[in-house]
Design an enzyme around this catalytic site. Structure first.
Site, PDB file in Angstrom:
ATOM      1  N   SER A  64       0.604  -1.117  -0.047  1.00  0.00           N
ATOM      2  CA  SER A  64      -0.044  -0.075  -0.127  1.00  0.00           C
ATOM      3  C   SER A  64       0.745   1.329  -0.070  1.00  0.00           C
ATOM      4  CB  SER A  64      -0.804   0.028   1.257  1.00  0.00           C
ATOM      5  OG  SER A  64      -2.155  -0.998   0.995  1.00  0.00           O
ATOM      6  N   LYS A  67       0.432   3.368  -2.972  1.00  0.00           N
ATOM      7  CA  LYS A  67      -0.870   4.208  -3.020  1.00  0.00           C
ATOM      8  C   LYS A  67      -0.460   5.830  -3.003  1.00  0.00           C
ATOM      9  CE  LYS A  67      -3.615   0.609  -1.367  1.00  0.00           C
ATOM     10  NZ  LYS A  67      -4.374  -0.025  -0.134  1.00  0.00           N
ATOM     11  N   TYR A 191      -3.895  -2.542 -10.394  1.00  0.00           N
ATOM     12  CA  TYR A 191      -3.716  -2.340  -8.740  1.00  0.00           C
ATOM     13  C   TYR A 191      -2.922  -3.297  -8.084  1.00  0.00           C
ATOM     14  CZ  TYR A 191      -5.377  -2.263  -3.840  1.00  0.00           C
ATOM     15  OH  TYR A 191      -5.222  -2.375  -2.648  1.00  0.00           O
ATOM     16  N   TYR A 243      -4.216   3.294   7.855  1.00  0.00           N
ATOM     17  CA  TYR A 243      -5.857   2.733   8.318  1.00  0.00           C
ATOM     18  C   TYR A 243      -6.491   3.076   9.417  1.00  0.00           C
ATOM     19  CZ  TYR A 243      -3.194  -0.136   4.471  1.00  0.00           C
ATOM     20  OH  TYR A 243      -2.662  -0.397   3.526  1.00  0.00           O
ATOM     21  N   VAL A 261       1.226  -3.676   3.949  1.00  0.00           N
ATOM     22  CA  VAL A 261       1.032  -4.928   4.680  1.00  0.00           C
ATOM     23  C   VAL A 261       2.523  -5.889   4.303  1.00  0.00           C
ATOM     24  CG1 VAL A 261      -1.384  -5.178   4.977  1.00  0.00           C
ATOM     25  CG2 VAL A 261      -0.428  -6.179   2.878  1.00  0.00           C
TER      26      VAL A 261
END
Length: 309
Positions: A64, A67, A191, A243, A261
């Protein structure tokens, strides 16, 4: 001011001795195989000084953290119109939650939860074929890191595609509300692949330097984004980058940061440094357990929290 290299070396030694390492991500089979004993840390100061130790040159799946860079690319393409597709509020929910997406009629809370990042990826894809879109993302990472050897780990990407049922559900749900424009399988393919980019702590710290220096790469003097946009990206990293552990990270570390992760964290000390840490074991929120502890120690010893020394 303590010596940066000494502080980094001490923290790496301290983290290596700890037995509480968290749990590696088991729901992605390739990541489940990673040794939780790894620990790497790289810090690049404003003057280009590099302090790096431990497994700082071992590539890992950035997941992530990618992103941050897809958000930067998408904002460069469409500007603030992006925020019609995705919000910028903390989620307070797990990163792959379907419930919130249903409640808010297909508009993801922010660009760093999975649904939000899928929507951002779809926007990048709208100008390209999937292979071209992925190539643009990878070239952007290579450009920022000043390293053309950076690649996508195809085994990790395939592993995610085989097991990413929740992400398929999120994408289809957004498609039903018109948030996703392209065929869902194309958007998800891009993605899964950009999340499978493999980098070292050293490469990642170089790639993040523009966020620490008002949108400009201090080694080249070239502007990656306007200072205003870099400030906004950092703000979203601070409030949404971990998160539903984002508040805890801001409280303890006090820097904008984005986790993945795979166990990596990219953190930004505005005007001071770009920092990358990797420890594969995760906490309950899916963030690097020892990575967060290491960054907390780093900001305490160097007085780098944006909230004061």
């Amino acid at each position: 001011m303590p010596n940066l290299e000494t502080v980094v070396s001490e923290i790496v030694d301290e983290m290596r001795q700890r037995s509480d390492r968290g749990e590696v991500a088991r729901y992605i089979p390739e990541l489940a195989r990673v040794d939780p004993g790894h620990f790497g840390l790289a810090v690049i100061g404003a003057d280009g000084t590099v302090a790096a130790a431990g497994d700082c040159d071992v590539p890992f799946s950035i997941q992530s953290i990618s992103k941050v860079f897809t958000l930067t690319l998408a904002l460069g393409m469409v500007g603030d119109k992006l925020w019609r597709r995705v919000g910028r509020e903390p989620s307070g929910s797990p990163f792959n939650s379907v419930v919130q997406l249903e409640y808010e009629r297909g508009i993801p809370r922010n660009p760093f939860i999975n649904a939000g990042a899928i929507a951002v990826t779809d926007l990048i894809l709208s100008r390209h074929q999937p292979r071209e879109a992925l190539g643009e993302i990878l070239r952007f990472m290579q450009y920022l890191a000043q390293d053309t050897s950076i690649t996508i780990d195809e085994a990790v990407a395939a592993s995610e595609q085989r097991t990413g049922f929740r992400n398929v559900a999120l994408a289809n749900y957004m498609k039903s509300f018109g948030v996703i424009d392209n065929p869902v399988e194309y958007t998800l393919g891009v993605y899964f692949h950009h999340c499978a980019i493999s980098m070292t702590c050293r490469q990642l710290a170089v790639a993040g330097r523009f966020l620490a220096h008002s949108g400009r790469d201090p080694s080249t003097g070239l502007s990656v984004v306007q200072a205003e946009r870099a400030k906004r990206i950092n703000a979203v990293m601070l409030t949404c980058g971990h998160y539903d552990g984002s508040g805890e990270f801001a409280y303890r570390v006090g820097l904008p940061g984005k986790s993945g992760v795979g166990g990596g964290i990219l953190a930004v000390a505005p005007g001071k440094a770009s920092i990358a840490v990797w420890a594969p074991g995760l906490d309950a929120a899916g963030n690097s357990h020892l990575g967060r502890i290491a960054l907390e120690r780093l900001t305490k010893r160097l007085g780098w929290s944006i909230f004061g020394e």
